[in-house]
Enzyme design. Sequence first.
Site, PDB file in Angstrom:
ATOM      1  N   HIS A 162       0.822  -1.224   0.000  1.00 34.45           N
ATOM      2  CA  HIS A 162       0.000   0.000   0.000  1.00 34.45           C
ATOM      3  C   HIS A 162       0.855   1.273   0.000  1.00 34.45           C
ATOM      4  O   HIS A 162       0.313   2.364  -0.214  1.00 34.45           O
ATOM      5  CB  HIS A 162      -0.932   0.032   1.216  1.00 34.45           C
ATOM      6  CG  HIS A 162      -1.962  -1.066   1.221  1.00 34.45           C
ATOM      7  ND1 HIS A 162      -2.872  -1.234   0.199  1.00 34.45           N
ATOM      8  CD2 HIS A 162      -2.212  -2.063   2.113  1.00 34.45           C
ATOM      9  CE1 HIS A 162      -3.639  -2.285   0.464  1.00 34.45           C
ATOM     10  NE2 HIS A 162      -3.255  -2.812   1.613  1.00 34.45           N
ATOM     11  N   ASP A 198      -2.435 -10.463  -2.530  1.00 32.07           N
ATOM     12  CA  ASP A 198      -3.001 -10.025  -1.246  1.00 32.07           C
ATOM     13  C   ASP A 198      -4.493  -9.722  -1.452  1.00 32.07           C
ATOM     14  O   ASP A 198      -4.912  -9.310  -2.535  1.00 32.07           O
ATOM     15  CB  ASP A 198      -2.254  -8.761  -0.779  1.00 32.07           C
ATOM     16  CG  ASP A 198      -2.631  -8.307   0.623  1.00 32.07           C
ATOM     17  OD1 ASP A 198      -1.841  -8.574   1.550  1.00 32.07           O
ATOM     18  OD2 ASP A 198      -3.711  -7.687   0.786  1.00 32.07           O
ATOM     19  N   HIS A 200      -6.122  -7.269  -0.466  1.00 40.03           N
ATOM     20  CA  HIS A 200      -6.320  -5.838  -0.722  1.00 40.03           C
ATOM     21  C   HIS A 200      -5.532  -5.394  -1.950  1.00 40.03           C
ATOM     22  O   HIS A 200      -4.398  -5.828  -2.157  1.00 40.03           O
ATOM     23  CB  HIS A 200      -5.867  -5.023   0.497  1.00 40.03           C
ATOM     24  CG  HIS A 200      -6.506  -5.456   1.789  1.00 40.03           C
ATOM     25  ND1 HIS A 200      -5.902  -6.344   2.657  1.00 40.03           N
ATOM     26  CD2 HIS A 200      -7.711  -5.128   2.319  1.00 40.03           C
ATOM     27  CE1 HIS A 200      -6.716  -6.548   3.695  1.00 40.03           C
ATOM     28  NE2 HIS A 200      -7.814  -5.831   3.515  1.00 40.03           N
ATOM     29  N   ASP A 287      -4.052 -13.026   3.079  1.00 40.65           N
ATOM     30  CA  ASP A 287      -5.349 -12.683   3.651  1.00 40.65           C
ATOM     31  C   ASP A 287      -6.522 -13.077   2.756  1.00 40.65           C
ATOM     32  O   ASP A 287      -7.683 -12.843   3.117  1.00 40.65           O
ATOM     33  CB  ASP A 287      -5.422 -11.195   4.069  1.00 40.65           C
ATOM     34  CG  ASP A 287      -4.703 -10.252   3.138  1.00 40.65           C
ATOM     35  OD1 ASP A 287      -4.329 -10.666   2.020  1.00 40.65           O
ATOM     36  OD2 ASP A 287      -4.521  -9.075   3.523  1.00 40.65           O
TER      37      ASP A 287
HETATM   38  C1  SP5 Z   1      -1.048  -5.163   3.821  1.00 42.44           C
HETATM   39  C2  SP5 Z   1      -2.501  -5.238   4.162  1.00 42.44           C
HETATM   40  O1  SP5 Z   1      -3.098  -6.316   4.096  1.00 42.44           O
HETATM   41  N1  SP5 Z   1      -3.087  -4.112   4.585  1.00 42.44           N
HETATM   42  C3  SP5 Z   1      -4.468  -4.096   4.923  1.00 42.44           C
HETATM   43  C4  SP5 Z   1      -4.886  -2.798   5.468  1.00 42.44           C
HETATM   44  C5  SP5 Z   1      -6.315  -2.845   5.894  1.00 42.44           C
HETATM   45  N2  SP5 Z   1      -6.649  -1.679   6.613  1.00 42.44           N
HETATM   46  C6  SP5 Z   1      -8.040  -1.605   6.993  1.00 42.44           C
HETATM   47  C7  SP5 Z   1      -8.280  -2.488   8.171  1.00 42.44           C
HETATM   48  C8  SP5 Z   1      -9.720  -2.468   8.564  1.00 42.44           C
HETATM   49  C9  SP5 Z   1      -9.910  -3.409   9.715  1.00 42.44           C
HETATM   50  N3  SP5 Z   1     -11.269  -3.669   9.892  1.00 42.44           N
HETATM   51  C10 SP5 Z   1     -11.514  -4.502  11.044  1.00 42.44           C
HETATM   52  C11 SP5 Z   1     -12.767  -5.273  10.880  1.00 42.44           C
HETATM   53  C12 SP5 Z   1     -12.946  -6.119  12.077  1.00 42.44           C
HETATM   54  N4  SP5 Z   1     -14.172  -6.864  11.975  1.00 42.44           N
HETATM   55 ZN    ZN Z   2      -4.062  -7.283   2.643  1.00 44.22          ZN
END
Ligand code: SP5
Ligand code: ZN
Length: 349
Positions: A162, A198, A200, A287
């Site tokens: 990211h 990934d 994301h 993930d």
């Molecule tokens: C590298 C990578 O995988 N980065 C991911 C960044 C995600 N950031 C947003 C996280 C939002 C977390 N939401 C929590 C939901 C719990 N139910």
């Molecule tokens: Zn990710």
Amino acid sequence: MIAFHNPLHHRHAPVHEFFRGERVPCFEKPDRAQYVEDALRERGHDLLAPELDSQPVLAQVHTPRYLAFLQSAWSQWLALSPANAAVQPFPSVWPVRTLRSDVEPDNFVARLGLYSMDNGTPMAEGTWAAAKAGADAAASAADRVARGARAAFCCTRPPGHHAGPDFMGGYCFLNNAAVAAQWLRNQGVPRVALLDVDYHHGNGTQSIFYRRSDVLFISIHGDPCTEYPFYLGHADETGEGEGAGFNLNLPLPAGTSAAEWFDALEQACARIAQYGAGALVVSLGLDAFEGDPISRFALTSADFTRLGGRLAGLGLPTVFVLEGGYAAAELGTNAVNVLEGFETQEAVQ
Ligand code: SP5
Ligand code: ZN
């Protein structure tokens, strides 16, 4: 497989992030890398310390003022107040449309916003040291591959995909996969394919290479209409200028099955084969796993073995770089499954 670890990763250990306005424990935590290192050792893979300085290549993928800010951010934070040693800095204001990002404000938190895409990327005392050692590990893995190794794995955190030319975000500070791809280019590989699996979208990597044709960026990820990072990763982003046609996004709806995910992987592999890449970098987020606490795809641990086998079938020298994956206890199995799927398929070819 040749595997580099990041001996300083544990120095990046922020305590909390935000979720719906509340502070919650960080998902991106040191035991993630520990689980992967343990699984590598248990299954007989040696771990090497980084052996190269990534600084010259970092300067090719990030801007000088961003690198200068990141390197000194913690000491700037402490200069505001010694009590900040026990506090995590978070940005609270950002230069969105119509605001200027060319002038660096003197205010520290305003500069933190200038160099961040979200408030979800907490920093700690050792963040720079950990991120820099991770980039060194990525450069080291890429160099082994440039010098003839079939494959190498960079086991590091914080992740990188990211992080863009001049910003952090999504738990990422330095773009390790971009460092690996640029390292291969500098060593004379004319065309590098960079595949991001990934959950994301790898917005930082896409942005770094968006106007270039010498690095083909492909990402399979949750549809940004509903999934982080929300503001990039749509199918109509295909590259610009020299880079037109050298960016391929394969967004899939949250809830996509493993079978559909592997259909997208086939499209990615077909594009990589057509491109004529001399090497492959894989942004290996785990993930997409069915048990991931913040993601919504359905790959099983066995599917990660299948992924590794399919990537070996491309027949390219390959650098794997660890990205996300938050089911920490299963992260080691899933990462090593990819590597062993790759090596097993390689052996039968
Ligand atoms: C590298 C990578 O995988 N980065 C991911 C960044 C995600 N950031 C947003 C996280 C939002 C977390 N939401 C929590 C939901 C719990 N139910
Ligand atoms: Zn990710």
